[in-house]
Design an enzyme around this catalytic site. Structure first.
Site, mmCIF file in Angstrom:
data_model
loop_
_atom_site.group_PDB
_atom_site.id
_atom_site.type_symbol
_atom_site.label_atom_id
_atom_site.label_comp_id
_atom_site.label_asym_id
_atom_site.label_seq_id
_atom_site.Cartn_x
_atom_site.Cartn_y
_atom_site.Cartn_z
ATOM 1 N N MET A 27 32.597 16.923 130.048
ATOM 2 C CA MET A 27 31.355 16.191 129.795
ATOM 3 C C MET A 27 30.247 16.686 130.736
ATOM 4 O O MET A 27 29.211 16.033 130.887
ATOM 5 C CB MET A 27 31.571 14.686 129.965
ATOM 6 C CG MET A 27 32.615 14.148 128.976
ATOM 7 S SD MET A 27 32.442 12.410 128.597
ATOM 8 C CE MET A 27 32.713 11.696 130.196
ATOM 9 N N TYR A 29 28.244 18.052 134.301
ATOM 10 C CA TYR A 29 28.046 17.657 135.692
ATOM 11 C C TYR A 29 29.244 18.173 136.494
ATOM 12 O O TYR A 29 29.954 17.435 137.172
ATOM 13 C CB TYR A 29 27.873 16.143 135.844
ATOM 14 C CG TYR A 29 26.950 15.811 137.005
ATOM 15 C CD1 TYR A 29 25.583 16.055 136.916
ATOM 16 C CD2 TYR A 29 27.439 15.278 138.197
ATOM 17 C CE1 TYR A 29 24.735 15.783 137.973
ATOM 18 C CE2 TYR A 29 26.596 15.001 139.267
ATOM 19 C CZ TYR A 29 25.251 15.258 139.145
ATOM 20 O OH TYR A 29 24.414 14.988 140.196
ATOM 21 N N LEU A 30 29.426 19.482 136.382
ATOM 22 C CA LEU A 30 30.673 20.127 136.794
ATOM 23 C C LEU A 30 30.895 20.109 138.299
ATOM 24 O O LEU A 30 29.948 20.187 139.079
ATOM 25 C CB LEU A 30 30.683 21.570 136.293
ATOM 26 C CG LEU A 30 30.512 21.737 134.780
ATOM 27 C CD1 LEU A 30 30.489 23.215 134.412
ATOM 28 C CD2 LEU A 30 31.605 21.007 134.006
ATOM 29 N N GLU A 32 34.362 21.045 141.375
ATOM 30 C CA GLU A 32 35.501 21.941 141.595
ATOM 31 C C GLU A 32 36.721 21.575 140.738
ATOM 32 O O GLU A 32 37.552 22.430 140.455
ATOM 33 C CB GLU A 32 35.896 21.973 143.077
ATOM 34 C CG GLU A 32 35.020 22.875 143.925
ATOM 35 C CD GLU A 32 35.098 24.352 143.511
ATOM 36 O OE1 GLU A 32 36.208 24.872 143.311
ATOM 37 O OE2 GLU A 32 34.024 24.982 143.387
ATOM 38 N N HIS A 34 36.660 20.547 137.540
ATOM 39 C CA HIS A 34 36.422 21.265 136.278
ATOM 40 C C HIS A 34 36.640 22.766 136.466
ATOM 41 O O HIS A 34 37.258 23.430 135.635
ATOM 42 C CB HIS A 34 34.973 21.064 135.810
ATOM 43 C CG HIS A 34 34.580 19.654 135.508
ATOM 44 N ND1 HIS A 34 33.655 18.965 136.248
ATOM 45 C CD2 HIS A 34 34.963 18.807 134.518
ATOM 46 C CE1 HIS A 34 33.479 17.760 135.741
ATOM 47 N NE2 HIS A 34 34.272 17.630 134.688
ATOM 48 N N GLN A 145 45.039 16.425 135.706
ATOM 49 C CA GLN A 145 45.952 15.316 136.005
ATOM 50 C C GLN A 145 45.182 14.081 136.474
ATOM 51 O O GLN A 145 45.658 12.959 136.369
ATOM 52 C CB GLN A 145 46.947 15.783 137.086
ATOM 53 C CG GLN A 145 47.888 14.731 137.621
ATOM 54 C CD GLN A 145 48.852 14.209 136.572
ATOM 55 O OE1 GLN A 145 49.136 14.883 135.581
ATOM 56 N NE2 GLN A 145 49.347 12.991 136.780
ATOM 57 N N LYS A 146 43.968 14.281 136.971
ATOM 58 C CA LYS A 146 43.105 13.174 137.387
ATOM 59 C C LYS A 146 43.054 12.087 136.305
ATOM 60 O O LYS A 146 43.101 10.897 136.601
ATOM 61 C CB LYS A 146 41.710 13.731 137.660
ATOM 62 C CG LYS A 146 40.544 12.794 137.508
ATOM 63 C CD LYS A 146 40.308 12.041 138.780
ATOM 64 C CE LYS A 146 39.217 11.012 138.696
ATOM 65 N NZ LYS A 146 38.393 10.979 137.539
ATOM 66 N N SER A 182 34.999 13.631 140.911
ATOM 67 C CA SER A 182 34.630 13.011 139.639
ATOM 68 C C SER A 182 33.117 13.052 139.521
ATOM 69 O O SER A 182 32.405 12.868 140.516
ATOM 70 C CB SER A 182 35.104 11.550 139.618
ATOM 71 O OG SER A 182 34.448 10.835 138.592
ATOM 72 N N ARG A 184 31.430 10.843 138.323
ATOM 73 C CA ARG A 184 30.971 9.479 138.626
ATOM 74 C C ARG A 184 30.849 9.214 140.133
ATOM 75 O O ARG A 184 30.231 8.223 140.512
ATOM 76 C CB ARG A 184 31.887 8.440 137.981
ATOM 77 C CG ARG A 184 31.737 8.385 136.468
ATOM 78 C CD ARG A 184 32.417 7.172 135.857
ATOM 79 N NE ARG A 184 32.068 7.014 134.456
ATOM 80 C CZ ARG A 184 32.837 7.372 133.415
ATOM 81 N NH1 ARG A 184 34.016 7.908 133.637
ATOM 82 N NH2 ARG A 184 32.425 7.189 132.172
#
Ligand code: AMP
Length: 277
Positions: A27, A29-30, A32, A34, A145-146, A182, A184
């Site tokens: 989604m 807003y990359l 590490e 990602h 895995q997050k 994240s 977020r």
């Protein structure tokens, strides 16, 4: 690197890629986390496709779709450095035209954890991921895995619906103090950012007790609750110790066990997990 905005264009360009094709859906807003998926996908495949799409159908009506962080310019610069071949950034209108009326739903596994707390969230995820798989036709797709339940549910969808690709799950990438990366995390004030370490600290507490021989799942949950309650900015949504295949809650901790939790720090809901054994 080509940046592609329509389904017709990505299908046209995808056919020309050399096989195998690795795919990382995001989604944007990359961070590490990602990029670790992008690097592994690059190492294991001849071609590399990344999508950036903030998927409205996986957000609840009172969730953060409108304010979800976005920085396309920065994302594209990061992906360019990683040797990505195609970046697919579809519009909401083309992914979900007004007549859109089909959903992909995994049943039992989505009744728990995130599925129980965020009704419709996982249905939105499986639907968009199925659409992206159909459009991109990857050989392998990479997930973190997050978002443990998401990865489990996507693997189940791929198996049940005989989708022709391999799903790879890679470890959670963390900040030096343990906080899972994240998009977020950008919502957190400095004080909340400090408080947010309580998720990882509680997972480490459970994992430490388990290593010392504690096998009573309820004791582990209770200890996690006690620790998190000491943090005034934290509100627990759920704490789970479950079988990672069925997501059934455990009484006795038999490895492998998925310890996962969702906690609000201020108004920001964060999730994290570790696997014991
Ligand atoms: P998102 O952009 O949040 O939809 O995430 C895109 C992919 O990156 C998903 O497969 C996530 O599980 C994965 N991801 C997000 N955060 C992390 C992290 N800290 N470590 C590893 N993978 C992650």
């Amino acid at each position: 690197m080509e940046v592609v905005k329509t389904i017709a264009d990505i299908k046209r360009l995808r056919i020309k890629l050399s096989e195998p094709v690795g795919f990382v859906p995001t989604m944007g807003y990359l961070h590490e986390g990602h990029l670790s998926l992008v690097r592994q996908a690059g190492a294991e495949n001849q071609s590399l496709v990344v999508s950036i799409f903030v998927n409205p159908t996986q957000f609840g009506p009172r969730e953060d779709f409108d304010r979800y962080p976005r920085d396309l310019k920065r994302d594209l610069a990061l992906l360019e450095k990683e040797g990505v071949d195609l970046v697919f950034m579809p519009s909401v209108d083309e992914m979900y035209p007004p007549q859109f009326d089909s959903w992909v739903e995994v049943d039992k596994l989505t009744r728990r954890l995130e599925g129980a707390s965020r009704p419709g969230h996982l249905r939105g995820v499986t639907t968009v991921v199925a659409k992206l798989f159909n459009i991109v036709q990857p050989t392998r797709a990479y997930f973190g895995q997050k978002d443990a339940q998401q990865a489990i549910v996507i693997k189940k969808m791929v198996a049940d619906l005989n989708m022709n690709l391999e799903v790879v799950t890679l470890p959670t990438v963390r900040e030096p103090d343990g906080l899972a990366m994240s998009s977020r995390n950008s919502y957190l004030s400095p004080e909340e950012r400090q408080a947010a370490t309580v998720l990882y600290r509680s997972l480490m507490l459970a994992s430490g007790l388990w290593s010392k021989g504690e096998r009573d799942a309820q004791k582990l949950r209770n200890e996690m609750v006690k620790l998190i309650k000491k943090e005034p900015l934290a509100t627990i949504d759920y704490i789970s110790i479950a079988n990672p295949e069925t997501l059934d809650e455990l009484y006795e901790v038999k490895p492998p066990a998925l310890v996962s939790l969702a906690v609000k720090i201020g108004s920001t809901r964060l999730i994290d997990n570790v696997v014991l054994g």
